[in-house]
Design a protein around this motif. Structure first.
Motif, PDB file in Angstrom:
ATOM      1  N   GLY A 139       0.842  -1.193   0.000  1.00 21.15           N
ATOM      2  CA  GLY A 139       0.000   0.000   0.000  1.00 21.15           C
ATOM      3  C   GLY A 139       0.874   1.239   0.000  1.00 21.15           C
ATOM      4  N   ARG A 140       0.322   2.367   0.414  1.00 20.88           N
ATOM      5  CA  ARG A 140       1.091   3.603   0.424  1.00 20.88           C
ATOM      6  C   ARG A 140       2.272   3.496   1.387  1.00 20.88           C
ATOM      7  N   SER A 141       2.004   3.059   2.616  1.00 19.75           N
ATOM      8  CA  SER A 141       3.089   2.938   3.595  1.00 19.75           C
ATOM      9  C   SER A 141       3.157   1.547   4.224  1.00 19.75           C
ATOM     10  N   SER A 142       2.248   0.677   3.860  1.00 19.49           N
ATOM     11  CA  SER A 142       2.208  -0.645   4.489  1.00 19.49           C
ATOM     12  C   SER A 142       2.415  -1.767   3.481  1.00 19.49           C
ATOM     13  N   MET A 143       2.788  -2.908   4.032  1.00 17.05           N
ATOM     14  CA  MET A 143       2.984  -4.128   3.245  1.00 17.05           C
ATOM     15  C   MET A 143       2.400  -5.293   4.013  1.00 17.05           C
ATOM     16  N   VAL A 144       1.830  -6.248   3.286  1.00 20.02           N
ATOM     17  CA  VAL A 144       1.385  -7.491   3.901  1.00 20.02           C
ATOM     18  C   VAL A 144       2.391  -8.565   3.505  1.00 20.02           C
ATOM     19  N   ILE A 145       2.985  -9.187   4.515  1.00 17.15           N
ATOM     20  CA  ILE A 145       3.986 -10.223   4.308  1.00 17.15           C
ATOM     21  C   ILE A 145       3.351 -11.567   4.645  1.00 17.15           C
ATOM     22  N   ARG A 146       3.308 -12.449   3.667  1.00 18.35           N
ATOM     23  CA  ARG A 146       2.817 -13.819   3.885  1.00 18.35           C
ATOM     24  C   ARG A 146       3.972 -14.661   4.376  1.00 18.35           C
ATOM     25  N   ILE A 147       3.718 -15.467   5.397  1.00 18.00           N
ATOM     26  CA  ILE A 147       4.777 -16.255   6.026  1.00 18.00           C
ATOM     27  C   ILE A 147       4.351 -17.715   6.107  1.00 18.00           C
ATOM     28  N   GLU A 148       5.253 -18.600   5.747  1.00 14.35           N
ATOM     29  CA  GLU A 148       5.089 -20.038   5.983  1.00 14.35           C
ATOM     30  C   GLU A 148       6.299 -20.500   6.777  1.00 14.35           C
ATOM     31  N   VAL A 149       6.039 -21.297   7.803  1.00 14.16           N
ATOM     32  CA  VAL A 149       7.107 -21.841   8.619  1.00 14.16           C
ATOM     33  C   VAL A 149       7.107 -23.354   8.448  1.00 14.16           C
ATOM     34  N   TRP A 150       8.273 -23.872   8.123  1.00 10.91           N
ATOM     35  CA  TRP A 150       8.459 -25.305   7.945  1.00 10.91           C
ATOM     36  C   TRP A 150       9.505 -25.767   8.958  1.00 10.91           C
ATOM     37  N   ALA A 151       9.332 -26.957   9.467  1.00 12.68           N
ATOM     38  CA  ALA A 151      10.315 -27.545  10.379  1.00 12.68           C
ATOM     39  C   ALA A 151      11.011 -28.693   9.672  1.00 12.68           C
ATOM     40  N   ARG A 152      12.330 -28.623   9.662  1.00 12.26           N
ATOM     41  CA  ARG A 152      13.120 -29.788   9.231  1.00 12.26           C
ATOM     42  C   ARG A 152      13.399 -30.544  10.508  1.00 12.26           C
ATOM     43  N   ARG A 153      12.779 -31.708  10.600  1.00 11.36           N
ATOM     44  CA  ARG A 153      12.825 -32.461  11.851  1.00 11.36           C
ATOM     45  C   ARG A 153      14.246 -32.888  12.193  1.00 11.36           C
ATOM     46  N   ALA A 154      14.548 -32.863  13.472  1.00  9.79           N
ATOM     47  CA  ALA A 154      15.903 -33.141  13.965  1.00  9.79           C
ATOM     48  C   ALA A 154      16.416 -34.474  13.453  1.00  9.79           C
ATOM     49  N   PHE A 155      17.649 -34.450  12.978  1.00  8.28           N
ATOM     50  CA  PHE A 155      18.381 -35.645  12.558  1.00  8.28           C
ATOM     51  C   PHE A 155      17.673 -36.413  11.451  1.00  8.28           C
ATOM     52  N   SER A 156      16.907 -35.714  10.599  1.00  3.86           N
ATOM     53  CA  SER A 156      16.261 -36.370   9.463  1.00  3.86           C
ATOM     54  C   SER A 156      16.083 -35.346   8.350  1.00  3.86           C
ATOM     55  N   ALA A 157      15.654 -35.818   7.205  1.00  2.00           N
ATOM     56  CA  ALA A 157      15.378 -34.929   6.080  1.00  2.00           C
ATOM     57  C   ALA A 157      13.884 -34.606   5.999  1.00  2.00           C
ATOM     58  N   GLN A 158      13.098 -35.099   6.954  1.00  2.00           N
ATOM     59  CA  GLN A 158      11.653 -34.863   6.938  1.00  2.00           C
ATOM     60  C   GLN A 158      11.359 -33.391   7.191  1.00  2.00           C
ATOM     61  N   ARG A 159      10.466 -32.827   6.373  1.00  2.00           N
ATOM     62  CA  ARG A 159      10.060 -31.427   6.503  1.00  2.00           C
ATOM     63  C   ARG A 159       8.548 -31.368   6.645  1.00  2.00           C
ATOM     64  N   GLU A 160       8.078 -30.511   7.560  1.00  2.00           N
ATOM     65  CA  GLU A 160       6.641 -30.366   7.764  1.00  2.00           C
ATOM     66  C   GLU A 160       6.268 -28.892   7.877  1.00  2.00           C
ATOM     67  N   HIS A 161       5.142 -28.558   7.247  1.00  2.00           N
ATOM     68  CA  HIS A 161       4.601 -27.203   7.321  1.00  2.00           C
ATOM     69  C   HIS A 161       3.950 -27.063   8.692  1.00  2.00           C
ATOM     70  N   VAL A 162       4.498 -26.173   9.544  1.00  4.62           N
ATOM     71  CA  VAL A 162       4.043 -26.112  10.932  1.00  4.62           C
ATOM     72  C   VAL A 162       3.210 -24.869  11.273  1.00  4.62           C
ATOM     73  N   THR A 163       3.437 -23.759  10.604  1.00  6.16           N
ATOM     74  CA  THR A 163       2.748 -22.516  10.959  1.00  6.16           C
ATOM     75  C   THR A 163       2.674 -21.622   9.727  1.00  6.16           C
ATOM     76  N   GLU A 164       1.652 -20.782   9.703  1.00  4.71           N
ATOM     77  CA  GLU A 164       1.555 -19.769   8.652  1.00  4.71           C
ATOM     78  C   GLU A 164       0.837 -18.546   9.199  1.00  4.71           C
TER      79      GLU A 164
END
Length: 136
Positions: free
Chosen positions: A84-109
């Motif tokens: 907008g004129r002075s504002s922005m909307v930022i879309r966020i996705e948070v993914w977790a790469r699970r400890a000691f593995s290659a597994q990834r999961e969408h955890v928050t948005e």
């Protein structure tokens, strides 16, 4: 080089490791800590977009889909959805790469609304970003 796991139209803005000090009473990573990482990523993306300082004015539509565990790598992706004129909307996705593995999961948005501000903290137009100082 592109990350094959990057959500379409987004960029990896922040990566961090979930540590034991960030847990809640149930042993999961505290939601407030995850939100703080999202706020940091939103600020990074908004500051880059307007070449200046921004402030958070709203955190909207936060959805916690799955818990984050100690040892997970939190990957925070962002996209600028609206300007907008002075504002922005930022879309966020948070993914977790699970400890000691290659597994990834969408955890928050969420969607964060950020406002560009001047040195006095007053809203300023996004299009009036200062020069980056790069030579042509």
């Amino acid at each position: 080089m592109s990350d094959a796991h990057t959500p379409e139209g987004m960029e990896l803005t922040l990566r961090t490791l979930a540590m034991p000090a960030d847990t809640n009473a149930s042993g999961d990573i505290f939601g407030g800590w995850v939100m703080s990482q999202m706020d940091l990523a939103a600020a990074i993306r908004a500051n880059e977009r307007c070449n200046g300082r921004t402030v958070t004015i709203a955190a909207n539509e936060i959805v916690f889909k799955k818990p984050v565990k100690v040892g997970d790598t939190l990957c925070v992706y962002t996209a600028v959805d609206q300007v907008g004129r002075s504002s922005m909307v930022i879309r966020i996705e948070v993914w977790a790469r699970r400890a000691f593995s290659a597994q990834r999961e969408h955890v928050t948005e969420a969607r964060f609304t950020m406002v560009a501000v001047d040195e006095a903290g007053k809203p300023r137009p996004v299009e009036e970003a200062p020069e980056t100082g790069t030579a042509e």
